[in-house]
Design a protein around this motif. Structure first.
Motif, short mmCIF file in Angstrom:
data_model
loop_
_atom_site.label_atom_id
_atom_site.label_comp_id
_atom_site.label_asym_id
_atom_site.label_seq_id
_atom_site.Cartn_x
_atom_site.Cartn_y
_atom_site.Cartn_z
N ILE A 117 0.74 -1.01 0.14
CA ILE A 117 -0.06 -0.04 -0.16
C ILE A 117 0.70 1.13 0.42
O ILE A 117 0.38 2.40 -0.68
CB ILE A 117 -0.67 0.01 1.32
N PHE A 118 2.27 1.47 1.08
CA PHE A 118 3.20 2.28 0.79
C PHE A 118 3.75 2.69 -0.49
O PHE A 118 4.23 3.71 -0.78
CB PHE A 118 4.03 2.16 2.15
N THR A 119 3.93 1.72 -0.85
CA THR A 119 4.94 2.10 -1.71
C THR A 119 4.81 1.61 -3.33
O THR A 119 5.71 1.11 -4.03
CB THR A 119 6.29 0.37 -1.63
N ASN A 120 3.77 0.85 -3.46
CA ASN A 120 3.10 -0.21 -5.22
C ASN A 120 2.31 0.76 -5.24
O ASN A 120 0.66 0.24 -6.03
CB ASN A 120 3.52 -0.81 -4.92
N ALA A 121 1.36 1.72 -4.55
CA ALA A 121 0.18 2.43 -5.00
C ALA A 121 -0.33 2.52 -6.40
O ALA A 121 0.65 3.76 -6.96
CB ALA A 121 -0.66 3.44 -3.92
N GLY A 122 -1.05 2.68 -7.09
CA GLY A 122 -1.21 2.98 -8.14
C GLY A 122 -2.16 4.70 -7.98
O GLY A 122 -2.19 4.85 -7.01
N SER A 123 -2.28 5.47 -9.45
CA SER A 123 -2.66 6.35 -9.37
C SER A 123 -3.93 7.04 -9.11
O SER A 123 -5.23 5.94 -9.15
CB SER A 123 -2.54 6.94 -11.03
N SER A 124 -4.76 7.42 -7.86
CA SER A 124 -5.94 8.24 -7.04
C SER A 124 -6.52 8.58 -8.10
O SER A 124 -6.50 8.88 -8.78
CB SER A 124 -5.51 9.08 -6.09
N GLY A 125 -8.15 6.87 -8.01
CA GLY A 125 -8.96 7.35 -8.85
C GLY A 125 -9.74 7.12 -7.76
O GLY A 125 -10.13 6.43 -7.00
N ASP A 126 -11.51 7.82 -9.01
CA ASP A 126 -12.27 7.64 -8.34
C ASP A 126 -12.87 6.16 -8.22
O ASP A 126 -11.96 5.59 -9.02
CB ASP A 126 -13.72 8.22 -9.13
#
Lengths: 283, 465
Positions: free
Chosen positions: B450-459
């Motif tokens: 969650i901290f190192t490999n999250a994607g671009s935040s989207g709805d």
């Protein structure tokens, strides 16, 4: 269980922090266009820069320019896919050090600033965390690193000129020809350029040399009403008596993949030509 | 406000701390109502008026139903309440579709209908309003004396039930008879921390690491870009979208359930490992459970369910699913998607009634259901029906292989969801090795990613519904 899970997470963090120290610097870890944009922006924010370095701001047209170094001065490319000049400017202004020279792409000027990108890159708390904990940077995403190691590639772009033959690119070209033939809303264009001029003049006042350049595109677009209007708009807001322009070379000498983006060979050709032009103009 | 935003985390922490410092039920409920209104109004403050109007309407109707002793009049008020809720939903959600379908481009009415905004979460809180009205009429919930003696208390409870922020904009759809009895003073010592932790970590992992990363690949399924993809790309992206929609929606639900637990409220599970379903009816018992049980209880049974012979049962299944499809979005493709699932359910029932079972292997049945469901998601990704058909055509006509790097990355992001389902099937959760080693490691790995490999935040995909 909660305590042990957190302990496991901390252990993984520590292991990863050590691992990334041994990764090759040129390992291509980008996974998507968005991710690649983030990597470039974060590289600019968190790497050591000299006051004489050059920076490029622009769209995906400029993203793959291979300039690296000019007259021994480092070139940082902030050309972003799906984004524009203002996104690069945000990164530059948000960084602690301004470049000595800024190259501003003229082709895609109507692209709106990407607010989400600005927030992700410059949000103070996360920005600070990434500065001191490289493990949190886009470049070191575990899946991206895994991809880089498996593929062993150093560049990511699919820039073969033969892409030109694909139907979708013909469709893309057709759409651009239609768009370029319709010209541009001159009032809106002027608003965009006036807003840009405030930022550019601020940089100029802080000692940054400004160079405008226009990449070659498909010959059918070069003199189309939209391209001409943008050129004229630039010259009225940034008078050639005050600003330096690197003129667009003969478009017929270059080939594109979709009307806009230069093919691989053309990109190298233009990069070499641009380097020479810049070298002559650098203060 | 996104669950993944910094603003939300601040709201959550502040609300949580204040909540357990308040020594009364009234105060706690009041605080959660305020936090919920802030949560809802964050991006579009004017739409808050609609939520408040919905709360007041449902309060008024419920109060009148509870206060009325005359049975026919109670039924009349309940019908009116359901109709009012459906009218609000129809006006805001379906006006653009009606304008587009029935009025020409230049018509003033058509133009007006097209400009009506879609308030976020309207499908969820109007359905909860319907549940409230129906449950009140059935006498399942509100106690007459308590409600009539304390109308403002009733208003607070109803506002809380409809607006409770974890589930306000994308569910789970909470039924009045499940939620209202839980309203009482809550204590910090009663929190089931481990359950809340598990729900939230899994939810954030599914959303931020799986769905948000896959989103940037499945972007290429858009028209006209998919035309240029190879067959392998088209198939793997379809698989990727199927995993993305699950990770996105199940992720949201898990976060919502976990957060609700922090405040002492138990929301129903919304997903029960749906991609291991061996039949379509089982799939709908595992996917978006709160909607499917709502449709079953309040629509399918109301239509007669399976009590009036085979033909009417098939009709009821089809009708329920078409309306369920339209609930998802104001486009005819959603109705087609609903009909597609309705037909799958009806045909499955027909086959079962006649003892016809062509696939005996359990894994072949799972693959069949997963395949059919996955193809159906194409209508979510490409709501223009013609584009969805073109996508399927391209699977048979394009070159076989293309960008292997993209294929590999999509498959890597799909793997955790595959393991998630397989783990459910095969891991013995009672064993010590699971509880002391596998489980903490798995949650630790999820936190790390969650901290190192999250994607671009989207709805969240379901926000649009």
């Amino acid at each position: 269980m909660i305590f042990r899970a957190i302990l496991a997470a901390v252990a993984l963090f520590l292991i990863w922090m050590v691992t990334i120290r041994y990764l090759p610097a040129d390992l291509d870890t980008s996974q998507t266009l968005w991710g690649e944009n983030l990597i470039h922006a974060q590289d600019y924010l968190y790497t050591e820069k000299a006051a004489t370095d050059l920076a490029i701001v622009g769209s995906s047209l400029s993203e793959n320019l291979t300039l690296d170094q000019i007259n021994g001065r480092q070139v940082h490319n902030l050309g972003f896919s799906g984004q524009g000049v203002n996104d690069g400017l945000n990164v530059i202004v948000g960084a602690d050090k301004l470049p000595g020279c800024l190259l501003v792409e003229m082709n895609v000027i109507m692209q709106e600033e990407n607010e989400q990108f600005r927030k992700v890159v410059l949000q103070p708390a996360t920005n600070l965390a990434r500065e001191y904990l490289p493990v949190l940077r886009q470049r070191y995403q575990p899946v991206g690193v895994l991809k880089g190691i498996v593929s062993g590639k150093k560049t990511t772009k699919e820039l073969n000129d033969s892409l030109q033959d694909r139907p979708i690119n013909q469709l893309s070209l057709d759409l651009k020809i239609k768009d370029y033939s319709q010209g541009v809303d001159r009032v809106e264009l002027r608003e965009v350029l006036v807003a840009l001029s405030e930022r550019i003049r601020w940089l100029q006042e802080h000692g940054v040399q400004i160079l405008f350049y226009e990449l070659p595109v498909h010959p059918k677009l070069c003199q189309a009403p939209k391209a001409v209007a943008i050129r004229e708009g630039f010259r009225s807001v940034f008078p050639p008596t005050e600003f330096t322009y690197i003129l667009q070379p003969q478009c017929a000498d270059y080939s594109t993949t979709d009307g806009h983006h230069l093919g691989e060979r053309s990109l190298d050709l233009y990069s070499d030509w641009l380097k020479q032009e810049i070298a002559l103009l650098l203060k | 406000m996104l669950f993944t935003s910094a603003a939300f985390l601040i709201l959550l922490v502040v609300t949580f701390v204040a909540y357990y410092l308040i020594p009364s039920q009234k105060g706690q409920v009041g605080l959660l109502i305020c936090a919920s209104l802030v949560f809802y109004a964050w991006n579009f403050p004017t739409l808050l008026l609609l939520l408040i109007a919905s709360i007041l309407t449902n309060w008024g109707i419920s109060y009148v139903i509870v206060s009325t002793l005359d049975s026919p009049r109670r039924k009349l008020f309940a019908t009116l309440g359901v109709a009012l809720n459906l009218s609000i939903l129809a006006f805001f959600k379906y006006s653009p579709l009606i304008g587009e379908t029935f009025f020409p481009d230049t018509s003033a009415i058509g133009d007006f209908l097209l400009t009506i905004p879609l308030p976020i979460g309207i499908s969820f809180f109007t359905f909860q309003g319907i549940s409230l009205v129906v449950d009140t009429y059935r006498g399942e919930e509100l106690q007459r004396t308590e409600a009539t003696d304390r109308p403002m208390g009733l208003l607070a409870n109803i506002a809380f039930y409809l607006a409770f922020f974890p589930q306000l904009i994308a569910g789970p759809i909470v039924k009045a008879h499940d939620f209202l009895p839980q309203i009482r003073r809550k204590f910090l010592r009663d929190i089931d921390w481990e359950t809340a932790f598990r729900f939230m970590v899994t939810g954030y992992f599914l959303k931020m690491v799986i769905a948000d990363n896959l989103k940037d690949y499945t972007y290429w399924m858009s028209y006209p870009w998919f035309q240029n993809l190879s067959v392998a790309d088209l198939l793997v992206l379809l698989l990727g979208y199927s995993v993305q929609i699950f990770a996105d929606f199940a992720g949201y639900s898990l976060i919502a359930i976990g957060i609700a637990r922090l405040f002492g409220y138990v929301l129903m599970d919304n997903f029960d490992f749906p991609y291991i379903a061996k039949s379509f009816s089982e799939f709908w018992r595992r996917w978006h459970i709160s909607l499917s049980t709502f449709l079953k209880e309040y629509l399918y049974f109301a239509l007669g369910g399976n009590r009036h012979g085979a033909l009417k049962t098939y009709r009821n299944l089809l009708l329920t699913m078409v309306l369920g499809g339209l609930w998802h979005g104001a486009a005819w493709s959603y109705a087609v998607w609903g009909a597609y699932h309705g037909m799958a359910l009806a045909l499955e029932r027909l086959a079962r009634d006649h003892g016809f079972r062509p696939l005996t292997n359990i894994w072949l049945r799972r693959l069949w259901v997963f395949g059919v469901v996955t193809v159906g998601w194409l209508l979510f990704r490409l709501p223009e029906f013609g584009h969805a058909i073109l996508y399927l055509q391209k699977i048979f006509t394009n070159q076989p292989f293309g960008n292997l790097e993209r294929l590999g990355l999509v498959l890597v992001y799909c793997l955790p969801v595959v393991f998630y389902h397989l783990g459910y099937l095969y891991l013995n959760k009672g064993k010590t090795v699971y509880r002391s080693i596998i489980q903490p490691l798995a949650y630790g790995l999820m936190i790390f990613l969650i901290f190192t490999n999250a994607g671009s935040s989207g709805d969240f995909i379901y926000f649009q519904f």
